[in-house]
Scaffold this active site. Structure first.
Site, PDB file in Angstrom:
ATOM      1  N   LYS A  75       0.822  -1.217   0.000  1.00 36.17           N
ATOM      2  CA  LYS A  75       0.000   0.000   0.000  1.00 36.17           C
ATOM      3  C   LYS A  75       0.851   1.261   0.000  1.00 36.17           C
ATOM      4  CE  LYS A  75      -2.669   0.313   3.511  1.00 36.17           C
ATOM      5  NZ  LYS A  75      -1.696   1.069   4.351  1.00 36.17           N
ATOM      6  N   THR A  77       3.891   1.432  -1.035  1.00 40.38           N
ATOM      7  CA  THR A  77       4.577   1.426  -2.330  1.00 40.38           C
ATOM      8  C   THR A  77       3.684   2.031  -3.410  1.00 40.38           C
ATOM      9  OG1 THR A  77       5.812  -0.546  -1.687  1.00 40.38           O
ATOM     10  CG2 THR A  77       5.705  -0.056  -4.043  1.00 40.38           C
ATOM     11  N   ARG A  98       2.968   8.176   6.935  1.00 41.00           N
ATOM     12  CA  ARG A  98       3.292   8.036   8.357  1.00 41.00           C
ATOM     13  C   ARG A  98       4.770   7.718   8.554  1.00 41.00           C
ATOM     14  NH1 ARG A  98      -0.361   3.322  10.194  1.00 41.00           N
ATOM     15  NH2 ARG A  98       0.129   2.651   8.080  1.00 41.00           N
ATOM     16  N   LYS A 109       6.854  -6.635  10.430  1.00 35.85           N
ATOM     17  CA  LYS A 109       6.125  -5.938   9.372  1.00 35.85           C
ATOM     18  C   LYS A 109       7.042  -5.340   8.314  1.00 35.85           C
ATOM     19  CE  LYS A 109       2.941  -2.085   8.600  1.00 35.85           C
ATOM     20  NZ  LYS A 109       3.873  -1.241   7.845  1.00 35.85           N
ATOM     21  N   ALA A 277      -2.959   1.484  12.841  1.00 31.66           N
ATOM     22  CA  ALA A 277      -4.365   1.515  12.432  1.00 31.66           C
ATOM     23  C   ALA A 277      -5.184   0.423  13.098  1.00 31.66           C
ATOM     24  CB  ALA A 277      -4.475   1.388  10.918  1.00 31.66           C
ATOM     25  N   PHE A 305      -3.434  -0.358   6.969  1.00 28.15           N
ATOM     26  CA  PHE A 305      -4.135  -1.625   6.775  1.00 28.15           C
ATOM     27  C   PHE A 305      -5.286  -1.464   5.784  1.00 28.15           C
ATOM     28  CE2 PHE A 305      -2.258  -2.444  11.135  1.00 28.15           C
ATOM     29  CZ  PHE A 305      -1.246  -3.244  10.651  1.00 28.15           C
ATOM     30  N   PHE A 385       2.702  -8.517  -8.353  1.00 29.70           N
ATOM     31  CA  PHE A 385       3.919  -9.127  -7.834  1.00 29.70           C
ATOM     32  C   PHE A 385       4.475 -10.073  -8.900  1.00 29.70           C
ATOM     33  CE2 PHE A 385       2.164  -7.376  -4.086  1.00 29.70           C
ATOM     34  CZ  PHE A 385       3.168  -7.276  -3.141  1.00 29.70           C
ATOM     35  N   TRP A 413       6.514  -1.118  -8.033  1.00 31.58           N
ATOM     36  CA  TRP A 413       7.682  -1.678  -7.345  1.00 31.58           C
ATOM     37  C   TRP A 413       8.819  -1.864  -8.348  1.00 31.58           C
ATOM     38  CZ3 TRP A 413      11.266  -5.455  -7.483  1.00 31.58           C
ATOM     39  CH2 TRP A 413      11.996  -5.705  -6.316  1.00 31.58           C
TER      40      TRP A 413
END
Length: 559
Positions: A75, A77, A98, A109, A277, A305, A385, A413
Site C-alpha cells: 500500500k 509502495t 506516516r 512488518k 491503524a 491496513f 507481484f 515496485w
C-alpha cells in the site's frame, strides 16, 4: 530500470538512487527558505507558521487496501508510486505518509517507506530514528508518567487513586514483557508501589493527539484534556489538574513540525506521525496533510491496513477533525491477498490458483462497498507481484469490470512512477468530480449506535456484543458527558471480523467489544475487540536478526 534475475533489495535500490539536496526539493515544492529547517543534507522540517498565508485547498487522494496478508500488499509502495506517476504527468503533487515505528521495523512488518523503485528517501534514516519525532513523543509520554508518580510521592494533593491510574508508560519497541509491571518497589524513597504497564509509543494518546492537532495551541489544549486516572472518589483527573501541559508541549514543539523528504523520482514527500491503524487511528498527521494541501494541487496519502480500519478512521475521525475531504479513494488489491482470502495457505501463494481468487475476491467486494457507503467511488490499484500469473490478473480485471469499478494494473515496485501511469490517469478522471462524502455516523449518536454502524456497515457483521465490563464503561463515559466523540476501533487487520483467521467476506458474525477507553485529548473513544494488544510482541524470528552495519557505517539487511 534494469531488470536482473536476482532483484535488488529495497535497501540496495535506495542506496543506488541519487538524492537531490533537500533545499532543492523544498524549492520545487514552493517552500520558502525561511520555513525550512535542515536536518542534514536530505531531511528537513517545515515551519508551518511561515506558510500562514497559504490556503489548504489541494485535492486529496486516499490510498487504502483489502485486508492484508502478513507479508503486506504494498500500500505504501502504491501510494509513493502513484505520486511519482502523477508527477510524471506534470501534476503539482506531494505525498504524505506516516513515520515507521521501530517495533515493527525490528519485528515482522518491515518498514513504511514503500518498496522497489517507489520509495521515499533516505529510507534507512526514515525507518530508524529519522528526525527523532517518535522519541520526542516517547519522552513526553514518560515525562507525564514521572510527573504523576512524583505528585503521588510528594503528598498527592489531587487525591489520585494509584489503583485507578489509566496512563501508561510507552516504548517504541515490541516488548511483551512490559505489558504488565509493578513499579515503586524498594521502600518509601522509591515512590509508591503500584501496577503499571507499557504501550508501544505509536498506540499512545500523545501520538494520536500529535497527529490530530491542527496547530501548537490545539496541541497544548488537547494535552491538557488527557485523563490520567481517577481520584479515590472516582472523579477524573486531567493533565491540566497537574499543570504540566506546557512542559509536554515544550517537549513536542520541534517534533510537531512536519518532515520533508523525497521519493526516488524527486517528488516532494512529507512524513510525519505514525499511529497504528489496528490500535489507534492509523493516519499521518493533520499538520502534514494540510501542509501538503497548502503547497500542492494534489496530495496522495494513505491510511493503515485495510479500508475496514485505516480508511474508516480517516473518514470518520481525521477528515472531520482536520476539515479534509477525500476527492478519490484508491483500494490496493493483490492476487496473493485474494488467494489467501480464498483459502490458500500463505506458503502456497506463489502457485497459480484462479479458483481461490474467485472465492477470495469477495473481500475486495466488501471494501468497495465500504468506500461507496462513505459517498466516494473507489479506484482499484491491482498491485502486481512477480509471482502473479496473467490468468490471475485477468480474473481480477474482469471481476472489477463486472462490478463497474475502475481498475488499473499497477507495477510501481519494478517500474517506479512509469508503472503507475494507468492508475494515475484513472485517478485524474475522478479527482475533479464532485462526490458525496460524509461520515457513516453522527458523533452525537449513542456509543452503541456508532459502534454498531461501524461493525455492520464497514465490517459486514450481524451485530455487536458489549461485555459486562464494556457496558459499565459506557455508563461511566455517559455519566461524565464524554459520549459525543467518534469511535476508534481496535481490531485485527487480517479479517473483517475480530477473529484473525476468519478470512474472505464472513457473514453472520458478531463483534465483541471488551473494553472502552476514553481519549479526551485525541477526541475519540477506543473500543478494544478480540485479543488486540496495545503492546505487541516480537516474532520468533525478528527482522532484527538480519540487520547489521558495515565498516563504512551503512545499514545492512534493512529490507
Amino acid at each position: 530500470m534494469s531488470k536482473t534475475t536476482q532483484p535488488l533489495s529495497d535497501l540496495e535500490i535506495a542506496r543506488n538512487a541519487t538524492m537531490r539536496p533537500i533545499a532543492e526539493i523544498a524549492e520545487v515544492a514552493g517552500i520558502p527558505e525561511d520555513a525550512l529547517e535542515l536536518y542534514g543534507k536530505y531531511k528537513a522540517k517545515i515551519d508551518v507558521s511561515k506558510l500562514s498565508q497559504y490556503t489548504p485547498n489541494a485535492k486529496v487522494i486516499l490510498v487504502t487496501a483489502t485486508n492484508p496478508t502478513p507479508a503486506g500488499e504494498g500500500k505504501s509502495t502504491v501510494t509513493v508510486g502513484l505520486a511519482d506517476a502523477l508527477h510524471r504527468l506534470e501534476q503539482n503533487v506531494m505525498v504524505a505518509l506516516r513515520e515507521p515505528s521501530l517495533g515493527p521495523v525490528m519485528g515482522i512488518k518491515g518498514g513504511a517507506t514503500g518498496g522497489g523503485y517507489a520509495q521515499v528517501l533516505p529510507m534507512d534514516d526514515i525507518n530508524l530514528h529519522f528526525t527523532g519525532d517518535i522519541h520526542a513523543i516517547t519522552t513526553a509520554n514518560n515525562a507525564l508518567s514521572a510527573l504523576i508518580d512524583n505528585h503521588i510521592h510528594q503528598g498527592n494533593i489531587l487525591n489520585i487513586d494509584p489503583r485507578r491510574i489509566i496512563w501508561k508508560r510507552v516504548l517504541d519497541m515490541n516488548d511483551r514483557a512490559l505489558r504488565h509491571i509493578v513499579i515503586g518497589l524498594g521502600g518509601p524513597g522509591q515512590g509508591t508501589p503500584r501496577e503499571d504497564g507499557f504501550d508501544i509509543t505509536v498506540a499512545s494518546e500523545i501520538m494520536a493527539i500529535f497527529c490530530l492537532a491542527t496547530d501548537l495551541q490545539d496541541l497544548k489544549k488537547r494535552l491538557s484534556d488527557i485523563v490520567i486516572g481517577y481520584t479515590y472518589g472516582k472523579e477524573p483527573v486531567f493533565v491540566r489538574d497537574l499543570g504540566v501541559e506546557g512542559a509536554l508541549t515544550l517537549l513536542l514543539k520541534d517534533a510537531f513540525k512536519p518532515n520533508l523528504v523525497q521519493t526516488i523520482e524527486g517528488t516532494p514527500a512529507i512524513i510525519h506521525g505514525g499511529p497504528f491503524a489496528n490500535i489507534a487511528h492509523g493516519c499521518n498527521s493533520i499538520q502534514a496533510t494540510n501542509t501538503a494541501r497548502k503547497l500542492a494541487d494534489i496530495v496522495v496519502t494513505e491510511a493503515g491496513f485495510g479500508a475496514d480500519l485505516g480508511a474508516e478512521k480517516f473518514m470518520d475521525i481525521k477528515a472531520v477533525q482536520g476539515n479534509i475531504k477525500p476527492d478519490a479513494v484508491v483500494i490496493v488489491a493483490t492476487a496473493r491477498a485474494l488467494k489467501m482470502h480464498g483459502g490458500v495457505d500463505k506458503t502456497e501463494l506463489k502457485t497459480e490458483n484462479v479458483e481461490a481468487i474467485k472465492k477470495g475476491i469477495t473481500n475486495l467486494g466488501k471494501h468497495i462497498d465500504t468506500v461507496r457507503q462513505f459517498g466516494v467511488e473507489p479506484i482499484i490499484a491491482l498491485n502486481r507481484f512477480i509471482t502473479d500469473t496473467e490468468a490471475e490478473i485477468e480474473e481480477i480485471m474482469e471481476w472489477c469490470n463486472d462490478q463497474h469499478v475502475k481498475v488499473a494494473r499497477t507495477n510501481v515496485w519494478e517500474e517506479g512512477g512509469a508503472g503507475g501511469i494507468e492508475l494515475a490517469k484513472a485517478v485524474l478522471e475522478v479527482v475533479n468530480k464532485e462526490n458525496h462524502f460524509k461520515p457513516i455516523y453522527d458523533v452525537t449518536d449513542s456509543i452503541e449506535h456508532k459502534v454498531r454502524s461501524i461493525v455492520q456497515k464497514v465490517y459486514g457483521a450481524q451485530d455487536v456484543k458489549f461485555t459486562d465490563n464494556a457496558q459499565k464503561q459506557i455508563a461511566e463515559i455517559e455519566k461524565f458527558g464524554w459520549d459525543s466523540m467518534p469511535i476508534c476501533m481496535a481490531k485485527t487487520q487480517y479479517s473483517l471480523s475480530d477473529q484473525p483467521k476468519l478470512l474472505g467476506r464472513p457473514e453472520g458474525f458478531t463483534i465483541t467489544v471488551r473494553e472502552l477507553i476514553p481519549k479526551l485529548g485525541a477526541k475519540f473513544i477506543v473500543c478494544l475487540t478480540g485479543d488486540i494488544m496495545t503492546m505487541p510482541g516480537l516474532p520468533k524470528v525478528p527482522a532484527a536478526l538480519k540487520m547489521d552495519v558495515d565498516e563504512n557505517g551503512n545499514a545492512v539487511g534493512l529490507f
